[in-house]
Design a protein around this motif. Structure first.
Motif, PDB file in Angstrom:
ATOM      1  N   PRO B 234      30.027  33.917  33.855  1.00 38.85           N
ATOM      2  CA  PRO B 234      31.160  33.811  34.782  1.00 38.85           C
ATOM      3  C   PRO B 234      31.070  34.900  35.857  1.00 38.85           C
ATOM      4  O   PRO B 234      30.414  35.923  35.660  1.00 38.85           O
ATOM      5  CB  PRO B 234      32.374  34.070  33.881  1.00 38.85           C
ATOM      6  N   GLY B 235      31.700  34.652  36.975  1.00 31.08           N
ATOM      7  CA  GLY B 235      31.879  35.707  37.971  1.00 31.08           C
ATOM      8  C   GLY B 235      30.721  35.949  38.915  1.00 31.08           C
ATOM      9  O   GLY B 235      30.759  36.888  39.702  1.00 31.08           O
ATOM     10  N   MET B 236      29.681  35.104  38.853  1.00 38.39           N
ATOM     11  CA  MET B 236      28.510  35.398  39.672  1.00 38.39           C
ATOM     12  C   MET B 236      28.769  35.278  41.180  1.00 38.39           C
ATOM     13  O   MET B 236      28.013  35.789  41.990  1.00 38.39           O
ATOM     14  CB  MET B 236      27.320  34.508  39.265  1.00 38.39           C
ATOM     15  N   THR B 237      29.834  34.543  41.531  1.00 35.05           N
ATOM     16  CA  THR B 237      30.131  34.440  42.966  1.00 35.05           C
ATOM     17  C   THR B 237      31.334  35.301  43.341  1.00 35.05           C
ATOM     18  O   THR B 237      31.761  35.312  44.494  1.00 35.05           O
ATOM     19  CB  THR B 237      30.426  32.973  43.365  1.00 35.05           C
ATOM     20  N   ALA B 238      31.868  36.040  42.351  1.00 38.40           N
ATOM     21  CA  ALA B 238      33.072  36.836  42.626  1.00 38.40           C
ATOM     22  C   ALA B 238      32.723  38.135  43.342  1.00 38.40           C
ATOM     23  O   ALA B 238      31.634  38.682  43.165  1.00 38.40           O
ATOM     24  CB  ALA B 238      33.781  37.157  41.309  1.00 38.40           C
ATOM     25  N   ASP B 239      33.640  38.609  44.157  1.00 43.03           N
ATOM     26  CA  ASP B 239      33.477  39.915  44.790  1.00 43.03           C
ATOM     27  C   ASP B 239      33.876  40.978  43.761  1.00 43.03           C
ATOM     28  O   ASP B 239      34.969  40.896  43.178  1.00 43.03           O
ATOM     29  CB  ASP B 239      34.374  39.994  46.026  1.00 43.03           C
ATOM     30  N   PRO B 240      33.012  41.961  43.490  1.00 39.96           N
ATOM     31  CA  PRO B 240      33.299  42.929  42.432  1.00 39.96           C
ATOM     32  C   PRO B 240      34.640  43.648  42.613  1.00 39.96           C
ATOM     33  O   PRO B 240      35.349  43.878  41.620  1.00 39.96           O
ATOM     34  CB  PRO B 240      32.134  43.920  42.532  1.00 39.96           C
ATOM     35  N   VAL B 241      34.974  44.013  43.849  1.00 43.24           N
ATOM     36  CA  VAL B 241      36.224  44.750  44.061  1.00 43.24           C
ATOM     37  C   VAL B 241      37.426  43.869  43.723  1.00 43.24           C
ATOM     38  O   VAL B 241      38.353  44.277  43.005  1.00 43.24           O
ATOM     39  CB  VAL B 241      36.308  45.282  45.512  1.00 43.24           C
ATOM     40  N   ALA B 242      37.376  42.621  44.210  1.00 40.22           N
ATOM     41  CA  ALA B 242      38.466  41.681  43.917  1.00 40.22           C
ATOM     42  C   ALA B 242      38.534  41.397  42.417  1.00 40.22           C
ATOM     43  O   ALA B 242      39.624  41.343  41.826  1.00 40.22           O
ATOM     44  CB  ALA B 242      38.273  40.392  44.698  1.00 40.22           C
ATOM     45  N   ALA B 243      37.347  41.218  41.789  1.00 43.07           N
ATOM     46  CA  ALA B 243      37.311  40.943  40.351  1.00 43.07           C
ATOM     47  C   ALA B 243      37.894  42.116  39.572  1.00 43.07           C
ATOM     48  O   ALA B 243      38.571  41.924  38.555  1.00 43.07           O
ATOM     49  CB  ALA B 243      35.876  40.660  39.906  1.00 43.07           C
ATOM     50  N   ALA B 244      37.626  43.339  40.045  1.00 45.63           N
ATOM     51  CA  ALA B 244      38.166  44.522  39.391  1.00 45.63           C
ATOM     52  C   ALA B 244      39.687  44.542  39.503  1.00 45.63           C
ATOM     53  O   ALA B 244      40.392  44.810  38.523  1.00 45.63           O
ATOM     54  CB  ALA B 244      37.570  45.782  40.006  1.00 45.63           C
ATOM     55  N   SER B 250      39.376  49.559  38.304  1.00 44.23           N
ATOM     56  CA  SER B 250      38.709  49.825  39.579  1.00 44.23           C
ATOM     57  C   SER B 250      37.238  50.136  39.336  1.00 44.23           C
ATOM     58  O   SER B 250      36.851  50.538  38.238  1.00 44.23           O
ATOM     59  CB  SER B 250      39.382  50.998  40.300  1.00 44.23           C
ATOM     60  N   VAL B 251      36.397  49.911  40.352  1.00 39.86           N
ATOM     61  CA  VAL B 251      34.978  50.271  40.246  1.00 39.86           C
ATOM     62  C   VAL B 251      34.608  51.204  41.383  1.00 39.86           C
ATOM     63  O   VAL B 251      35.165  51.097  42.479  1.00 39.86           O
ATOM     64  CB  VAL B 251      34.045  49.027  40.299  1.00 39.86           C
ATOM     65  N   ARG B 252      33.656  52.100  41.109  1.00 36.39           N
ATOM     66  CA  ARG B 252      33.165  52.989  42.154  1.00 36.39           C
ATOM     67  C   ARG B 252      32.457  52.174  43.226  1.00 36.39           C
ATOM     68  O   ARG B 252      31.954  51.074  42.953  1.00 36.39           O
ATOM     69  CB  ARG B 252      32.160  53.992  41.568  1.00 36.39           C
ATOM     70  N   GLY B 253      32.404  52.738  44.436  1.00 35.55           N
ATOM     71  CA  GLY B 253      31.751  52.050  45.546  1.00 35.55           C
ATOM     72  C   GLY B 253      30.318  51.658  45.225  1.00 35.55           C
ATOM     73  O   GLY B 253      29.934  50.499  45.335  1.00 35.55           O
ATOM     74  N   GLY B 254      29.516  52.619  44.751  1.00 33.01           N
ATOM     75  CA  GLY B 254      28.103  52.353  44.462  1.00 33.01           C
ATOM     76  C   GLY B 254      27.946  51.289  43.393  1.00 33.01           C
ATOM     77  O   GLY B 254      27.086  50.415  43.487  1.00 33.01           O
ATOM     78  N   GLU B 255      28.818  51.340  42.393  1.00 36.79           N
ATOM     79  CA  GLU B 255      28.729  50.387  41.300  1.00 36.79           C
ATOM     80  C   GLU B 255      29.064  48.973  41.777  1.00 36.79           C
ATOM     81  O   GLU B 255      28.423  48.000  41.367  1.00 36.79           O
ATOM     82  CB  GLU B 255      29.674  50.800  40.172  1.00 36.79           C
ATOM     83  N   ALA B 256      30.060  48.869  42.663  1.00 37.42           N
ATOM     84  CA  ALA B 256      30.416  47.554  43.201  1.00 37.42           C
ATOM     85  C   ALA B 256      29.227  46.937  43.932  1.00 37.42           C
ATOM     86  O   ALA B 256      28.928  45.750  43.785  1.00 37.42           O
ATOM     87  CB  ALA B 256      31.614  47.680  44.143  1.00 37.42           C
ATOM     88  N   GLU B 257      28.511  47.785  44.687  1.00 37.28           N
ATOM     89  CA  GLU B 257      27.333  47.279  45.405  1.00 37.28           C
ATOM     90  C   GLU B 257      26.254  46.822  44.437  1.00 37.28           C
ATOM     91  O   GLU B 257      25.634  45.775  44.631  1.00 37.28           O
ATOM     92  CB  GLU B 257      26.750  48.378  46.298  1.00 37.28           C
ATOM     93  N   ALA B 258      26.026  47.608  43.390  1.00 36.95           N
ATOM     94  CA  ALA B 258      25.011  47.244  42.400  1.00 36.95           C
ATOM     95  C   ALA B 258      25.383  45.925  41.713  1.00 36.95           C
ATOM     96  O   ALA B 258      24.532  45.047  41.522  1.00 36.95           O
ATOM     97  CB  ALA B 258      24.861  48.358  41.370  1.00 36.95           C
ATOM     98  N   LEU B 259      26.671  45.792  41.368  1.00 37.69           N
ATOM     99  CA  LEU B 259      27.129  44.545  40.721  1.00 37.69           C
ATOM    100  C   LEU B 259      26.898  43.357  41.649  1.00 37.69           C
ATOM    101  O   LEU B 259      26.429  42.291  41.216  1.00 37.69           O
ATOM    102  CB  LEU B 259      28.618  44.650  40.369  1.00 37.69           C
ATOM    103  N   ALA B 260      27.208  43.547  42.936  1.00 40.91           N
ATOM    104  CA  ALA B 260      27.052  42.455  43.900  1.00 40.91           C
ATOM    105  C   ALA B 260      25.578  42.115  44.103  1.00 40.91           C
ATOM    106  O   ALA B 260      25.198  40.938  44.144  1.00 40.91           O
ATOM    107  CB  ALA B 260      27.706  42.837  45.226  1.00 40.91           C
ATOM    108  N   ALA B 261      24.741  43.152  44.187  1.00 42.37           N
ATOM    109  CA  ALA B 261      23.310  42.913  44.419  1.00 42.37           C
ATOM    110  C   ALA B 261      22.686  42.191  43.228  1.00 42.37           C
ATOM    111  O   ALA B 261      21.895  41.247  43.391  1.00 42.37           O
ATOM    112  CB  ALA B 261      22.594  44.233  44.682  1.00 42.37           C
ATOM    113  N   ALA B 262      23.045  42.630  42.014  1.00 41.80           N
ATOM    114  CA  ALA B 262      22.492  41.996  40.815  1.00 41.80           C
ATOM    115  C   ALA B 262      22.966  40.544  40.713  1.00 41.80           C
ATOM    116  O   ALA B 262      22.203  39.651  40.331  1.00 41.80           O
ATOM    117  CB  ALA B 262      22.891  42.778  39.567  1.00 41.80           C
ATOM    118  N   ALA B 263      24.234  40.298  41.087  1.00 44.10           N
ATOM    119  CA  ALA B 263      24.756  38.931  41.044  1.00 44.10           C
ATOM    120  C   ALA B 263      24.036  38.050  42.068  1.00 44.10           C
ATOM    121  O   ALA B 263      23.683  36.898  41.781  1.00 44.10           O
ATOM    122  CB  ALA B 263      26.268  38.931  41.299  1.00 44.10           C
TER     123      ALA B 263
END
Lengths: 372, 323
Positions: B234-244, B250-263
């Motif tokens: 689930p969540g592969m098309t979700a925006d990490p910040v919105a999903a958080a 909440s997620v750190r900025g760098g982590e949100a980018e990593a989550l988005a890149a991996a997705a």
């Protein structure tokens, strides 16, 4: 692999390899992208201004098309492109390479003809294990010695026994000098009658199992071959010398999966035993890493958030980080095993490599040159 | 279709595919899945160097049988056994069984088999397949899984019986070849399970191999196994910040980018895989069994059990499809 951890410090060394060596042998187990890697190295040779030929074994159809190898041909064909050197490619034709070798060492054209027409001989190229490996090395030697290519790049067959090709020339000469061979040709050599009788009894038994025609063919072959063993043996010695010469570089190709890394270790060991130093390690299909966070921590976070979109996102990141870190562990050991050879990690690409553009893209991960 | 029906389709299953697609993994998975369904299973390996024992947490295999996983327990699983067949070993056994033991050792130790094999190509293959046929006839296990040689060699291997009938017209080898051919052509005794991965070249090769095997060898093809398919998340098309925000964290900025890149990476690869799986379905009218990509680089007993359960769940889904 994150930046700075991808072996890029060694990249310039691959440039040097392609500029300075006369022969590059790409070896590794099946399914790791050896053929593509050989093509990429060849392309780089042409781009660095050298007259280069790539010998491939069994390219996938679209790569073969890209290399101008649509029709099977044992003669190199030239690939036109915008580079200062020349790029030629050829596909190994085991049978015609062997035929040429027979013609070269036969005392008379009649002897060559007798051998080429023999059914047992015709089976050798397809059935005797190691023949394809042997002919790949023979082709390399021939292109190196008897044509004016400055760089010969060879792909090696995905063999059952990893390094058959090193042993193959010796193996064939051993086959030809087999004591059974002595036995089979004995009647025409007038060896002691007692030996002959034993041989005949043995042959009769073999005939009972596989049929008489088969045995007759084999005897005819060995009789026809008489006198040529020495030429074959000397040639095999020279091929092996060339493989161990400083102008030759062995590049180990691998993928980061545990089983292929294990096989790559085995290759490196066997090469070392044969007195050959691995001059480069190229690993294809390496998974990317997206963060420095530990996979375990990410997985724990995913567990806590299970069932939510964010949980899915964390699970995914944790999965890829786990793969990347495992791959990194396996590859670190392999890099140590071939140290100080240069390393190149080629990441997973969007699609299969089947044209010059794709080859150039892989090249950017191996050589310092820009893709343009 | 339930697993019992699937495994009852034939006693012998030959697993074939090019190098690197996970042929041995699939052989092990099939064996383990059958054992979990209560069927005793023998895996036969012919290349001499196999990752098979490691997958079961065991050491090397030999010509004689080894037990890879013991049956019993609350689930009532059956044994998985395995052995490596060699042409030399099969020849020795064959000669012994046919009253030729006097020459057998000499034939093998002198290396004569190499010469004989060159005189009649395919003879080594027929010795191996002949032995497999003998095991099948003797019913040594409910299911026999043959991990076939890799690459194009699988076709040559399975074609050896037919080729040998042409070159060896009489004698015991001829008889052996006839028996093997009969086995291969009998779809109630033997089926071939092809293995591929959802990538361009392996799919092309699987399609080619399937047609060659049907046309030139006459074997029956079972379902094709597509190995290494990314499981859905689930969540592969979700925006990490919105999903958080939705999850109340909440997620750190760098982590949100990593989550988005991996997705994004997974979406890309998933869509490439879907294209190839679709292309395979278009070009090859065989039921597909999909095994998940495991985010580990090696396979041990735990991973193998996961694959076996995934396999059994897939077989259940095959309901109504003809084999």
């Amino acid at each position: 692999m994150t930046d700075g951890n991808d072996g890029s410090a060694g990249v310039a060394d691959f440039d040097k390899l392609v500029r300075d060596r006369r022969i590059v042998v790409c070896c590794g187990s099946g399914g790791v992208g050896k053929t593509t890697t050989a093509a990429v190295v060849g392309l780089e040779g042409a781009r660095s201004g050298r007259r280069t030929v790539v010998v491939t074994i069994d390219p996938a159809k679209r790569l073969a098309d890209a290399l101008g190898l649509a029709g099977l041909t044992g003669t190199p064909s030239r690939i036109e492109g915008d580079w200062p050197g020349e790029l030629w490619a050829t596909m190994l034709d085991t049978k015609s390479t062997f035929d040429d070798l027979v013609a070269k060492y036969a005392a008379t054209p009649e002897q060559a003809e007798r051998i080429l027409a023999n059914r047992f001989y015709r089976n050798i190229s397809g059935a005797l294990s190691g023949t394809q490996e042997y002919m790949a090395m023979e082709k390399l030697y021939e292109l190196h010695e008897e044509s004016d290519f400055e760089l010969v790049v060879v792909d090696t067959p995905p063999t059952r026994n990893a390094l058959d090709f090193l042993d193959a020339p010796r193996r064939l000469s051993r086959f030809l000098e087999h004591r059974l061979f002595r036995m089979l040709v004995a009647p025409s050599r007038g060896v002691l009658k007692a030996v002959n009788v034993a041989a005949q009894t043995f042959l009769r038994t073999v005939s009972r199992v596989v049929g008489g025609d088969v045995v007759q063919d084999a005897i005819a072959f060995f009789q026809a071959f008489e006198g040529m063993e020495e030429g074959f043996r000397m040639r095999a010695v020279r091929v092996n010398e060339l493989l161990a010469a400083p102008e030759t570089a062995f590049v180990l190709v691998a993928s980061p999966r545990q089983d292929t890394v294990e096989e790559a270790h085995f290759f490196a060991d066997r090469l070392r035993e044969a007195g050959i130093v691995v001059q480069g390690l190229i690993v294809n299909r390496v998974h990317p890493s997206f963060t420095d966070a530990l996979p375990e921590a990410l997985a724990a976070r995913a567990d806590t958030l299970d069932g939510t979109d964010l949980g899915g996102l964390y699970r995914n990141l944790a999965d890829f980080e786990q793969v990347a870190s495992r791959e990194h562990e396996h590859l670190a050991g392999l890099a140590d095993a071939v140290s100080p050879a240069p390393l190149a990690w080629v990441p997973f690409l969007r699609s299969d490599v089947h044209d010059l553009v794709g080859m150039a893209e892989v090249g950017t991960h191996v050589f310092t040159r820009s893709p343009g | 279709m339930n697993p019992e029906q699937f495994f009852a389709a034939s006693r012998l299953v030959i697993v074939a595919g090019k190098g690197g697609v996970g042929k041995t993994t699939v052989s092990a998975t099939l064996a383990r899945a059958a054992a979990l369904s209560g069927l005793s299973t023998l895996v036969v390996e012919v290349e001499g160097k196999s990752g098979l024992p490691t997958m079961f947490g065991q050491r090397a295999l030999g010509y004689d049988e080894t037990v890879l996983s013991r049956g019993g327990g609350p689930a009532g699983a059956a044994d998985v056994r395995a052995r490596t067949l060699t042409a030399d070993g099969a020849l020795l056994e064959y000669l012994r069984d046919h009253g030729l033991s006097r020459v057998s050792n000499r034939l093998v130790s002198s290396g004569a088999l190499d010469i004989v094999a060159t005189a009649a190509p395919g003879i080594k293959d027929i010795l191996l397949l002949g032995k497999v046929k003998q095991l099948e006839r003797a019913g040594v296990a409910d299911l026999i899984v043959l991990d076939a040689p890799a690459a194009g060699h699988a076709i040559t291997f399975l074609q050896s019986a037919r080729s040998l009938l042409d070159s060896v017209s009489v004698g015991p080898i001829n008889a052996q070849a006839r028996d093997v051919l009969e086995l291969l052509e009998d779809h109630e005794r033997c089926q071939v399970v092809l293995v591929t991965v959802p990538e361009e070249t392996p799919v092309n090769e699987a399609v080619e191999t399937a047609f060659s095997l049907e046309d030139r060898v006459g074997v029956g093809l079972g379902p094709i196994v597509v190995n290494g398919v990314y499981p859905e998340l689930p969540g592969m098309t979700a925006d990490p910040v919105a999903a958080a925000a939705a999850a109340g964290v909440s997620v750190r900025g760098g982590e949100a980018e990593a989550l988005a890149a991996a997705a994004a990476f997974r979406r890309d690869r998933t869509s490439l895989q879907a294209d190839q799986v679709g292309r395979l379905a278009d070009q090859l009218p065989l039921p597909q069994l999909r095994l998940p990509f495991l985010f580990t680089t090696g396979i041990g007993p735990t991973e193998l059990d996961r694959l076996a359960h995934a396999f059994l769940a897939q077989v259940d889904v095959l309901a109504g499809l003809p084999l």
